[in-house]
Structures are given as structure tokens and as C-alpha cells.
Write a protein that holds these residues in place. Structure first.
Motif, mmCIF file in Angstrom:
data_model
loop_
_atom_site.group_PDB
_atom_site.id
_atom_site.type_symbol
_atom_site.label_atom_id
_atom_site.label_comp_id
_atom_site.label_asym_id
_atom_site.label_seq_id
_atom_site.Cartn_x
_atom_site.Cartn_y
_atom_site.Cartn_z
ATOM 1 N N UNK A 61 0.814 -1.220 -0.122
ATOM 2 C CA UNK A 61 -0.093 -0.152 0.163
ATOM 3 C C UNK A 61 0.692 1.284 0.029
ATOM 4 N N UNK A 62 0.324 2.264 -0.508
ATOM 5 C CA UNK A 62 1.156 3.560 -0.511
ATOM 6 C C UNK A 62 -0.051 4.660 0.003
ATOM 7 N N UNK A 63 0.618 5.737 0.612
ATOM 8 C CA UNK A 63 -0.388 6.867 0.929
ATOM 9 C C UNK A 63 0.314 8.100 1.068
ATOM 10 N N UNK A 64 -0.228 9.328 0.846
ATOM 11 C CA UNK A 64 0.453 10.686 0.896
ATOM 12 C C UNK A 64 0.102 11.384 0.084
ATOM 13 N N UNK A 65 0.528 12.722 -0.609
ATOM 14 C CA UNK A 65 0.438 13.466 -1.306
ATOM 15 C C UNK A 65 0.704 13.412 -2.708
ATOM 16 N N UNK A 66 2.108 12.791 -2.853
ATOM 17 C CA UNK A 66 2.592 12.674 -3.975
ATOM 18 C C UNK A 66 3.475 11.510 -4.431
ATOM 19 N N UNK A 67 3.699 10.946 -5.436
ATOM 20 C CA UNK A 67 4.603 10.147 -5.656
ATOM 21 C C UNK A 67 6.054 10.612 -5.747
ATOM 22 N N UNK A 68 7.095 10.047 -5.726
ATOM 23 C CA UNK A 68 8.326 10.684 -5.857
ATOM 24 C C UNK A 68 8.587 11.287 -7.229
ATOM 25 N N UNK A 69 9.742 12.048 -7.368
ATOM 26 C CA UNK A 69 10.017 12.537 -8.557
ATOM 27 C C UNK A 69 10.432 11.549 -9.406
ATOM 28 N N UNK A 70 11.159 10.582 -8.991
ATOM 29 C CA UNK A 70 11.743 9.547 -10.170
ATOM 30 C C UNK A 70 11.526 8.275 -9.238
ATOM 31 N N UNK A 71 11.400 7.120 -9.785
ATOM 32 C CA UNK A 71 11.705 5.998 -8.858
ATOM 33 C C UNK A 71 11.649 4.642 -9.815
ATOM 34 N N UNK A 72 12.118 3.492 -9.227
ATOM 35 C CA UNK A 72 12.069 2.165 -9.877
ATOM 36 C C UNK A 72 11.406 1.244 -8.723
ATOM 37 N N UNK A 201 9.913 5.128 -13.656
ATOM 38 C CA UNK A 201 8.944 6.337 -13.550
ATOM 39 C C UNK A 201 10.062 7.843 -13.336
ATOM 40 N N UNK A 202 9.618 8.648 -14.256
ATOM 41 C CA UNK A 202 10.533 9.969 -13.833
ATOM 42 C C UNK A 202 11.905 10.064 -14.631
ATOM 43 N N UNK A 203 12.535 10.756 -14.005
ATOM 44 C CA UNK A 203 14.029 11.078 -14.881
ATOM 45 C C UNK A 203 14.726 10.079 -14.036
ATOM 46 N N UNK A 204 15.080 8.938 -14.524
ATOM 47 C CA UNK A 204 15.667 7.603 -13.813
ATOM 48 C C UNK A 204 17.166 8.063 -13.751
ATOM 49 N N UNK A 205 17.633 8.872 -14.477
ATOM 50 C CA UNK A 205 19.309 9.695 -14.315
ATOM 51 C C UNK A 205 19.428 9.874 -12.899
ATOM 52 N N UNK A 206 18.477 10.490 -12.292
ATOM 53 C CA UNK A 206 18.505 10.695 -10.802
ATOM 54 C C UNK A 206 18.973 9.725 -9.806
ATOM 55 N N UNK A 207 18.700 8.419 -10.316
ATOM 56 C CA UNK A 207 18.687 7.455 -9.332
ATOM 57 C C UNK A 207 20.227 6.606 -9.942
#
Length: 215
Positions: A61-72, A201-207
């Protein structure tokens, strides 16, 4: 549901996020209810019953206001094993006090034990991205887990942005995960997880960190 394998709860670490669970300003919180269990019951799909009894389940499960900027994110519990097996790995760009850090949580259920690698356990991580696959490595003083994820076609899911369900995330349920697990430098398991969920998702280069080294 039968024979649930919940994420262990410990003092100071009530769930998968460890002590980060107590931080009040995280944009997204994550939990795992069961990494592996047996299913019982059926659903009605387009007026036709679909029986899921004796299938394999996984619940998070997930909860909160936003998903991260980038994720795997990846998960599979379809391995060639007589005993329950499951793998979940998540790597994300996490905002933190005006800056950010790369957070990661991994659970590998094998031979009746859940091996955990996470930012809060002191484990280290490496990421390598290519056009056709994603390589992750997580390691601590005793163990090392290497994953090569092979993407597959997926579908768009709705996701939160600043409290509104306006984002879209492409998730595949047909990916494959090649897994190698080492204990004290010795290869203990090597195999493939099928029917895997995979999100990039997002800019994977960040990771991206240092390349994964081969043994």
C-alpha cells in the motif's frame, strides 16, 4: 488469504520504511501487508466469474500527497521453488529538508527468511540503466542481492500529484527479474522471477550510481 508472510515489525521500525515511518512530512509512505500468501475466492469480470483460489498473492500500500520525482519499483513471487519466494525492490528520489536523497527498500523472501536491504539498515546500492534492462545491486557486510529487470509492455495507472490523482504511471505485469543472491561471497541462489510488476518512472538518471560489478 492463507499463509501470510507479513513484513516484520520491530521496535523503532514498525514497517517497511523503518524509522522513516515516524517522519511527519514525507510526501509518500509505503507499506507491505504480505510478501507472499495463498489466495481464496473469485471476482466477477465482465459478468464472468474468475476463480483465484490457490493462486499466489502479494499486497502492498501507498499513501500521501505525491509519488516521488523518480522511482524504480519491481515485484515478483513467481519463482521455480517449492517453498514460498518473493522479491520486492523500490528505489526512489526522496525530498528531504530542502534537499533530497536516494532511498531504497528491498525484501527477498527465500528459504523461509526475509532478507532486507534498505537505506535505514545501512545497506549500499548500485544502479545501472541500459536501453533494454535495469540492473540493481544491494549489499551489506554479509549479503549481496543482484537483480536484472527486463521490461515488458504495460498499462497506465493513475497516480497522485500534490494531493490530486492527475499523474500517470506505466506499470508492466509481464516483466522478468533475473536474481542472484550471495551470502558471504558465496552464490546461494540464482533464478528468474516471472509475471513481475515493474515501474520505471520520472527522470531515472537521478537514481543512477556506480555500475553493477559482475562476480
Amino acid at each position: 488469504m492463507q499463509n501470510l508472510h507479513p513484513w516484520p515489525k520491530m521496535l523503532g521500525a514498525p514497517g517497511i520504511m523503518g524509522w522513516f515511518s515516524f517522519v511527519p512530512f514525507m510526501e509518500c509512505y509505503h507499506g507491505v501487508v504480505s510478501v507472499h500468501h495463498r489466495l481464496q475466492g473469485q471476482l466477477e469480470v465482465f459478468d464472468q466469474p474468475v476463480d483465484f483460489s490457490n493462486g499466489i498473492g502479494y499486497i502492498e500500500k501507498d499513501w500521501g500527497v505525491s509519488f516521488p520525482k523518480a522511482w524504480i519499483w519491481m515485484q515478483s513471487n513467481h519463482f521455480d521453488s517449492a517453498k514460498p519466494m518473493s522479491l520486492m525492490a523500490s528505489v526512489a528520489h526522496i525530498p528531504w529538508l530542502g534537499s533530497h536523497f536516494i532511498g531504497y527498500i528491498v525484501g527477498f523472501l527465500w528459504e523461509g527468511k526475509l532478507y532486507r536491504f534498505a537505506t535505514y539498515t545501512g545497506a549500499k546500492m548500485q544502479v545501472e540503466l541500459t536501453e533494454n534492462q535495469v540492473k540493481l545491486a544491494f549489499f551489506d557486510r554479509k549479503n549481496r542481492l543482484e537483480i536484472t529487470a527486463h521490461p515488458a509492455p504495460g498499462a497506465n495507472l493513475i497516480s497522485p500529484i500534490s494531493g490530486q490523482m492527475t499523474g500517470k504511471v506505466n506499470e508492466s505485469m509481464q516483466a522478468k527479474l533475473d536474481v542472484a543472491f550471495y551470502e558471504k561471497g558465496e552464490l546461494r541462489y540464482q533464478g528468474q522471477g516471472k509475471n513481475a510488476g515493474l515501474e520505471l518512472a520520472g527522470g531515472l538518471d537521478e537514481l543512477v550510481g556506480k555500475p553493477v560489478k559482475n562476480h
